[in-house]
Write an enzyme that holds these catalytic residues in place. Structure first.
Site, mmCIF file in Angstrom:
data_model
loop_
_atom_site.group_PDB
_atom_site.id
_atom_site.type_symbol
_atom_site.label_atom_id
_atom_site.label_comp_id
_atom_site.label_asym_id
_atom_site.label_seq_id
_atom_site.Cartn_x
_atom_site.Cartn_y
_atom_site.Cartn_z
ATOM 1 N N TYR A 144 0.950 -1.031 0.007
ATOM 2 C CA TYR A 144 0.065 0.097 0.078
ATOM 3 C C TYR A 144 0.967 1.251 -0.127
ATOM 4 O O TYR A 144 1.952 1.358 0.829
ATOM 5 C CB TYR A 144 -1.149 0.072 1.224
ATOM 6 C CG TYR A 144 -1.809 1.234 1.260
ATOM 7 C CD1 TYR A 144 -2.975 1.522 0.508
ATOM 8 C CD2 TYR A 144 -1.442 2.148 2.170
ATOM 9 C CE1 TYR A 144 -3.648 2.582 0.353
ATOM 10 C CE2 TYR A 144 -2.535 3.244 2.355
ATOM 11 C CZ TYR A 144 -3.484 3.385 1.525
ATOM 12 O OH TYR A 144 -4.189 4.397 1.619
ATOM 13 N N ASP A 238 9.232 2.608 -0.274
ATOM 14 C CA ASP A 238 8.606 3.235 0.748
ATOM 15 C C ASP A 238 8.576 2.862 2.213
ATOM 16 O O ASP A 238 8.143 1.631 2.464
ATOM 17 C CB ASP A 238 7.016 2.859 0.320
ATOM 18 C CG ASP A 238 5.965 3.716 0.816
ATOM 19 O OD1 ASP A 238 6.203 4.382 1.832
ATOM 20 O OD2 ASP A 238 4.658 3.528 0.631
ATOM 21 N N LYS A 266 4.336 8.853 8.877
ATOM 22 C CA LYS A 266 4.068 8.266 10.299
ATOM 23 C C LYS A 266 4.795 8.909 11.428
ATOM 24 O O LYS A 266 4.816 9.864 11.825
ATOM 25 C CB LYS A 266 3.979 6.963 10.198
ATOM 26 C CG LYS A 266 2.722 6.522 9.362
ATOM 27 C CD LYS A 266 2.354 5.123 9.158
ATOM 28 C CE LYS A 266 1.186 5.140 8.407
ATOM 29 N NZ LYS A 266 1.217 4.231 7.055
HETATM 30 C C1 LIG Z 1 0.583 4.579 5.860
HETATM 31 C C2 LIG Z 1 1.303 4.582 4.471
HETATM 32 C C3 LIG Z 1 1.196 5.168 3.359
HETATM 33 C C4 LIG Z 1 0.189 6.560 3.265
HETATM 34 O O1 LIG Z 1 0.459 7.474 4.249
HETATM 35 P P1 LIG Z 1 -0.794 8.349 4.753
HETATM 36 O O2 LIG Z 1 -0.134 9.280 5.779
HETATM 37 O O3 LIG Z 1 -1.950 7.407 5.238
HETATM 38 O O4 LIG Z 1 -1.233 9.205 3.423
HETATM 39 C C5 LIG Z 1 1.961 4.891 2.386
HETATM 40 N N1 LIG Z 1 2.910 3.873 2.301
HETATM 41 C C6 LIG Z 1 3.175 3.225 3.323
HETATM 42 C C7 LIG Z 1 3.944 2.087 3.286
HETATM 43 C C8 LIG Z 1 2.009 3.430 4.472
HETATM 44 O O5 LIG Z 1 2.341 2.365 5.545
#
Ligand SMILES: *Cc1c(COP(=O)(O)O)cnc(C)c1O
Length: 433
Positions: A144, A238, A266
């Site tokens: 994701y 990511d 995060k």
């Molecule tokens: C949470 C997450 C996102 C998206 O971040 P948001 O702040 O919710 O837009 C993208 N990549 C990864 C791996 C994530 O865990």
């Protein structure tokens, strides 16, 4: 446990907000029941508006590595907020947080701040496309990367839970530039490179956290590096979730493969909305105003958010030993869950990386999204519901990762394991009956 106020609040919320929530996973659809409405957090605990308390293993889906109301982060936020909430002009705080990240990540020479992980990834992909002059990208099934158009193609996390691999409203013209490969399967990536001669980048969660916790094999990441180099494509890690969670240097602290671009989110906001993307100077130089690739944000690098992120990152940096503690605690929790499952005769596999943990109710090791889907969802639902009723707040989908923090100590973990033992015993007895 009484949930009357949350039930009423959820009904009221649904009158004004689609589904009653501002992010789908919060609605508890995959486990059923009403989500507790939160009044406040304190240390390891969440308190709902009915006055129930829960040990929090979600931690706002990752950011709160010091638990709720950490005094240092709180003070940084309050002091900064008193000087004004936003200026839309440069502040020194942005440089300071950027410098901390650059010092920690050898693959990152420069960083740009945004307001969410979604925005970070969306911008990194535009930069990769701009820098290479190519349109196609490769992503992995079950990874994701936020909800931007190019990436809502069989996404994991909430989207997979709802069984909607792609979303209405996303133009097919865009997603035809996104090639899907299987996680931990290099052959499937080779096929993507054969199918397209214009791949701008491969984006991967080096430790997947959105199909449950599924780390990439190191040789798989090496293979991605080689394929990208051979084809002149950029490799994007990511690390929105794994950054500062798996280790101080994220997944890059655990494997030696280096990406061209990295995305963060995060933990780097300490609970405030922050995302970032960074990489080598020559790639980042393509970004506006230095280069031609446009990217902007009214509230980007917001001082209060930067202050929270700085306090968080500096605290982690000055206590690097914390990660061994996180890992020991996460392992203690997962070992406890495995023993409980074995005693109850339920299948369970677990995974730990630093402060991240994951478990699947299945016998087979999970290496990709197909494996993650083999987890027994009825057992997960029953487990989640009963743990919640006992005051343990776990992620409300088997495709999410759990987290420990500095304030979840061994005593709380043992308490959680005791509940897990009782709950798994109940589930096994009812299934046997
Ligand atoms: C949470 C997450 C996102 C998206 O971040 P948001 O702040 O919710 O837009 C993208 N990549 C990864 C791996 C994530 O865990």
């Amino acid at each position: 446990m009484v949930h009357d106020k949350s039930i009423a609040a959820f009904a009221e919320a649904q009158r004004y907000i689609p589904g009653g929530v501002d992010s789908p996973v919060r609605a508890f659809k995959s486990v059923g029941g009403t989500p507790p409405f939160i009044d406040r957090g304190e240390g390891p605990y969440l308190y709902d508006i009915d006055g129930n308390s829960y040990i929090d293993y979600v931690q706002s889906w990752g950011p709160l590595i010091f638990g709720h109301c950490d005094p240092d982060i709180e003070e940084a936020v309050i002091t900064t907020a008193k000087k004004g909430l936003s200026f839309g002009a440069p502040t020194v705080l942005e440089t300071e947080l950027a410098r901390e990240i650059v010092e920690l990540f050898e693959s990152v020479d420069k960083v740009r701040f945004v307001n969410s992980g979604t925005e970070a990834v969306m911008s990194a992909i535009r930069l990769a496309r701009g820098a290479t002059g190519r349109d196609d990208i490769v992503k992995f099934v079950g990874c994701y990367h936020g909800h931007s158009d190019s990436l809502l193609v069989q996404a994991g996390s909430g989207a997979a839970t709802f069984g909607t691999p792609s979303s209405p409203g996303v133009p097919a013209d865009l997603t035809r530039h996104t090639l899907l490969a299987e996680y931990n399967d290099l052959e499937s990536v080779r096929r993507c490179f054969e199918a397209s001669d214009g791949i701008a980048c491969v984006i991967v969660e080096p430790i997947a956290g959105n199909m449950g916790l599924v780390p990439a094999k190191e040789e798989f990441l090496f293979g991605l590096r080689e394929l990208c180099d051979a084809h002149g494509a950029l490799l994007i890690f990511d690390e929105v979730m794994s950054g500062f969670r798996a280790s101080l240097r994220g997944a890059q602290g655990l494997v030696s493969v280096r990406p061209d671009l990295v995305t963060f989110g995060k933990v780097i906001g300490g609970g405030m909305p922050v995302g970032a993307f960074g990489g080598r100077s020559e790639v980042m130089a393509q970004l506006s105003p230095e280069g031609p690739v446009y990217q902007a944000g009214t509230l980007s690098g917001n001082p209060v958010a930067m202050a929270a992120g700085l306090a968080s990152v500096r605290k982690l940096k000055s206590h690097p030993d914390l990660y061994a503690t996180f890992e020991a605690r996460a392992r203690r929790l997962m070992e406890g869950f495995r023993e409980a499952a074995a005693a109850a005769g339920l299948p369970l596999v677990t995974e730990v990386r630093g402060s991240m943990f994951g478990f699947f109710f299945t016998d087979e090791p999970v290496r990709d999204f197909e494996g993650a889907k083999r987890g027994d969802n009825p057992i997960f639902k029953a487990f989640h519901r009963r743990m919640l009723e006992r005051g343990v707040y776990l992620a409300c989908s088997s495709y999410e990762t759990g987290f420990v923090s500095t304030v979840i100590d061994d005593a709380l973990i043992d308490e959680t394991v005791a509940h897990a033992g009782a709950v798994m015993g109940e589930i096994a007895r009812e299934r046997g009956a």
